[in-house]
Write an enzyme that holds these catalytic residues in place. Structure first.
Site, PDB file in Angstrom:
ATOM      1  N   HIS A  11      -2.991   7.388   2.527  1.00 28.72           N
ATOM      2  CA  HIS A  11      -3.449   6.087   2.021  1.00 28.72           C
ATOM      3  C   HIS A  11      -4.842   5.803   2.579  1.00 28.72           C
ATOM      4  O   HIS A  11      -5.080   5.898   3.779  1.00 28.72           O
ATOM      5  CB  HIS A  11      -2.462   4.992   2.442  1.00 28.72           C
ATOM      6  CG  HIS A  11      -2.968   3.619   2.185  1.00 28.72           C
ATOM      7  ND1 HIS A  11      -3.497   3.241   0.972  1.00 28.72           N
ATOM      8  CD2 HIS A  11      -3.061   2.534   2.997  1.00 28.72           C
ATOM      9  CE1 HIS A  11      -3.879   1.978   1.041  1.00 28.72           C
ATOM     10  NE2 HIS A  11      -3.633   1.527   2.263  1.00 28.72           N
ATOM     11  N   ASN A  19     -10.036   0.238   0.240  1.00 32.12           N
ATOM     12  CA  ASN A  19      -8.574   0.279   0.228  1.00 32.12           C
ATOM     13  C   ASN A  19      -8.089  -0.366  -1.079  1.00 32.12           C
ATOM     14  O   ASN A  19      -8.186  -1.575  -1.244  1.00 32.12           O
ATOM     15  CB  ASN A  19      -8.037  -0.475   1.445  1.00 32.12           C
ATOM     16  CG  ASN A  19      -6.517  -0.531   1.495  1.00 32.12           C
ATOM     17  OD1 ASN A  19      -5.843  -0.206   0.513  1.00 32.12           O
ATOM     18  ND2 ASN A  19      -5.977  -0.942   2.620  1.00 32.12           N
ATOM     19  N   CYS A  32       0.808  -1.230   0.000  1.00 27.25           N
ATOM     20  CA  CYS A  32       0.000   0.000   0.000  1.00 27.25           C
ATOM     21  C   CYS A  32       0.837   1.275   0.000  1.00 27.25           C
ATOM     22  O   CYS A  32       0.318   2.356  -0.258  1.00 27.25           O
ATOM     23  CB  CYS A  32      -0.969   0.009   1.178  1.00 27.25           C
ATOM     24  SG  CYS A  32      -2.138  -1.344   1.138  1.00 27.25           S
TER      25      CYS A  32
HETATM   26  N1  COA Z   1     -18.308  -7.330  10.661  1.00 33.36           N
HETATM   27  C1  COA Z   1     -18.697  -7.467  11.947  1.00 33.36           C
HETATM   28  N2  COA Z   1     -17.827  -7.704  12.944  1.00 33.36           N
HETATM   29  C2  COA Z   1     -16.527  -7.775  12.630  1.00 33.36           C
HETATM   30  C3  COA Z   1     -16.053  -7.632  11.313  1.00 33.36           C
HETATM   31  C4  COA Z   1     -17.006  -7.397  10.296  1.00 33.36           C
HETATM   32  N3  COA Z   1     -16.673  -7.236   9.010  1.00 33.36           N
HETATM   33  N4  COA Z   1     -14.706  -7.751  11.309  1.00 33.36           N
HETATM   34  C5  COA Z   1     -14.348  -7.962  12.580  1.00 33.36           C
HETATM   35  N5  COA Z   1     -15.439  -7.987  13.372  1.00 33.36           N
HETATM   36  C6  COA Z   1     -15.526  -8.189  14.804  1.00 33.36           C
HETATM   37  C7  COA Z   1     -14.316  -8.872  15.373  1.00 33.36           C
HETATM   38  O1  COA Z   1     -14.431 -10.273  15.224  1.00 33.36           O
HETATM   39  C8  COA Z   1     -14.380  -8.435  16.819  1.00 33.36           C
HETATM   40  O2  COA Z   1     -15.286  -9.245  17.495  1.00 33.36           O
HETATM   41  P1  COA Z   1     -15.012  -9.699  19.029  1.00 33.36           P
HETATM   42  O3  COA Z   1     -14.929  -8.413  19.795  1.00 33.36           O
HETATM   43  O4  COA Z   1     -16.176 -10.535  19.340  1.00 33.36           O
HETATM   44  O5  COA Z   1     -13.689 -10.435  18.979  1.00 33.36           O
HETATM   45  C9  COA Z   1     -14.975  -7.027  16.739  1.00 33.36           C
HETATM   46  O6  COA Z   1     -15.581  -6.925  15.437  1.00 33.36           O
HETATM   47  C10 COA Z   1     -13.974  -5.925  16.886  1.00 33.36           C
HETATM   48  O7  COA Z   1     -12.859  -6.280  16.065  1.00 33.36           O
HETATM   49  P2  COA Z   1     -11.620  -5.361  15.962  1.00 33.36           P
HETATM   50  O8  COA Z   1     -10.630  -6.021  15.022  1.00 33.36           O
HETATM   51  O9  COA Z   1     -11.158  -4.969  17.323  1.00 33.36           O
HETATM   52  O10 COA Z   1     -12.274  -4.111  15.266  1.00 33.36           O
HETATM   53  P3  COA Z   1     -11.585  -2.790  14.841  1.00 33.36           P
HETATM   54  O11 COA Z   1     -12.308  -1.656  15.381  1.00 33.36           O
HETATM   55  O12 COA Z   1     -10.091  -2.849  15.049  1.00 33.36           O
HETATM   56  O13 COA Z   1     -11.821  -2.790  13.260  1.00 33.36           O
HETATM   57  C11 COA Z   1     -10.622  -3.239  11.253  1.00 33.36           C
HETATM   58  C12 COA Z   1     -11.311  -3.831  12.470  1.00 33.36           C
HETATM   59  C13 COA Z   1     -10.085  -4.357  10.391  1.00 33.36           C
HETATM   60  C14 COA Z   1     -11.632  -2.422  10.476  1.00 33.36           C
HETATM   61  C15 COA Z   1      -9.505  -2.318  11.759  1.00 33.36           C
HETATM   62  O14 COA Z   1      -8.692  -3.027  12.662  1.00 33.36           O
HETATM   63  C16 COA Z   1      -8.642  -1.809  10.655  1.00 33.36           C
HETATM   64  O15 COA Z   1      -9.075  -1.033   9.836  1.00 33.36           O
HETATM   65  N6  COA Z   1      -7.355  -2.211  10.628  1.00 33.36           N
HETATM   66  C17 COA Z   1      -6.448  -1.764   9.631  1.00 33.36           C
HETATM   67  C18 COA Z   1      -6.764  -2.431   8.345  1.00 33.36           C
HETATM   68  C19 COA Z   1      -5.928  -1.885   7.241  1.00 33.36           C
HETATM   69  O16 COA Z   1      -5.853  -0.698   7.102  1.00 33.36           O
HETATM   70  N7  COA Z   1      -5.282  -2.749   6.482  1.00 33.36           N
HETATM   71  C20 COA Z   1      -4.507  -2.379   5.387  1.00 33.36           C
HETATM   72  C21 COA Z   1      -3.361  -1.573   5.818  1.00 33.36           C
HETATM   73  S1  COA Z   1      -2.554  -0.953   4.425  1.00 33.36           S
END
Ligand code: COA
Length: 337
Positions: free
Chosen positions: A258, A288, A119
């Protein structure tokens, strides 16, 4: 790594973008995975993304974005540019690189190679293209960021399917002077390979050609850790280029980061002390798109007037690897092709 442009600078002189036709919205994803439109919107800021159709690939999207960038720069013919630098981590084949195929589609016969910084690829490719120009190797370079992450995400994984989309964006760089509008730099580029496993595809490369577990061939992400690193590194790197250029935070008119998650963009902007209206975001519509993310955001912002000639623009990217980097420019008078 930090770079300082010498007397000869790379100047942004053309801009183009390309998206697949097929729209995948949150409701469609929620129809097949355990998630909801509300969860995806509030946790990521994404409402829909584009995905490549059957037979549509990174080379197709990259070539179209490149064609539009060349048209935007008013360039035609086999000598339009001396090099094509394609930032991608989803090349059409594992070997060879996709850039020569993109160059061939555009009727170009100069240097052509891929660059993989995931990315962060587009910012790395701007630095590379700029280096070719500053070193006198090329007069003009076509820099493309293109990815089709729909080919890497596990269709059953609710943590990655909602986040990633496909697309391509491109710019033409030409030789110019450091104080011209559009001149790029300084740059700030970094990596931290110890954390590769936070976001990777384990099998398919030279270390492990194939695995019996199909999940090893898909992208696996430790979202929360990636989120934390992205916010901190983009803010840190942005501060570094601002300091190197002698700009104050208040000098920045537009922050084009990004497009990984709207909350990452907002957090990085807040850490920097940038106002919310400086943040350029098109993640709502495209998700993304990895290496395509920044040039797609530039093209959208340029087309809708969010980005105007003379604006002081901060670009900052973060990606798998881990990799990250930033650069600056004063926005030139370009019309996307
Ligand atoms: N729908 C519903 N629930 C979801 C889900 C979805 N699509 N994806 C994850 N969850 C759940 C998880 O299982 C977790 O459940 P639990 O509390 O029972 O374990 C809960 O939601 C919270 O998960 P968490 O990972 O803590 O959420 P978050 O607020 O961190 O959001 C992302 C998750 C992936 C959106 C976030 O971590 C993120 O954006 N990370 C960076 C991703 C990124 O930018 N990647 C590329 C980098 S270049």
């Amino acid at each position: 790594m930090s770079t300082q442009a010498p007397g000869r600078a790379a100047v942004l002189a053309g801009l183009g973008a390309s998206l697949p036709v097929r729209i995948l919205d949150n409701h469609e994803i929620a129809g097949r995975l355990d998630t909801s439109d509300e969860w995806i919107r509030t946790r990521t800021g994404i409402a829909e993304r584009r995905v490549a159709g059957p037979g549509e690939s990174t080379v197709d999207l990259a070539a179209e974005a490149g064609r539009r960038a060349l048209a935007s720069a008013g360039l035609t013919g086999p000598d339009a540019v001396d090099a094509v630098v394609l930032a991608t981590s989803t090349a059409d084949q594992l070997c060879p690189a996709s850039a020569p195929q993109v160059a061939a589609r555009l009727g170009l016969g100069g240097a052509a190679f891929d660059l993989n910084a995931v990315c962060s690829g587009f910012v790395y490719a701007l630095a590379t293209g700029g280096g070719l120009i500053a070193g006198g190797v090329a007069r003009r370079v076509l820099v493309i960021g293109a990815d089709t992450f729909s080919s890497l995400v596990d269709p059953a994984d609710r943590t990655t399917v909602p986040i990633f989309g496909d697309g391509a964006g491109a710019v033409v760089l030409r030789a110019g002077l450091p104080d011209e509008p559009g001149a790029l730099g300084p740059f700030d580029l970094h990596s931290e390979g110890e954390l590769a496993e936070l976001l990777w595809v384990e099998a398919g490369g030279a270390k492990r050609r194939s695995s019996d577990d199909p999940r090893d061939h898909f992208l696996v992400m430790q979202g929360t850790a990636v989120f934390r690193h992205a916010c901190a590194r983009m803010a840190e790197s942005s501060r570094a280029v601002l300091e190197r250029a002698g700009w104050m935070v208040g000098d920045v008119d537009r922050f084009v980061g990004h497009q990984a998650n709207i909350r990452i963009l907002q957090s990085a902007a807040k850490q920097l002390g940038l106002p919310a209206d400086a943040v350029v975001a098109n993640i709502q519509r495209v998700g993304n798109t990895s290496a395509a993310s920044i040039p797609l955001a530039l093209a959208d912002a340029c087309a809708d007037g969010t980005l105007e000639p003379g604006h002081r623009v901060l670009l900052s990217a973060f990606g798998a690897g881990l990799t990250w980097g930033s650069t600056l420019l004063r926005w030139p008078d370009v019309v996307p092709g």
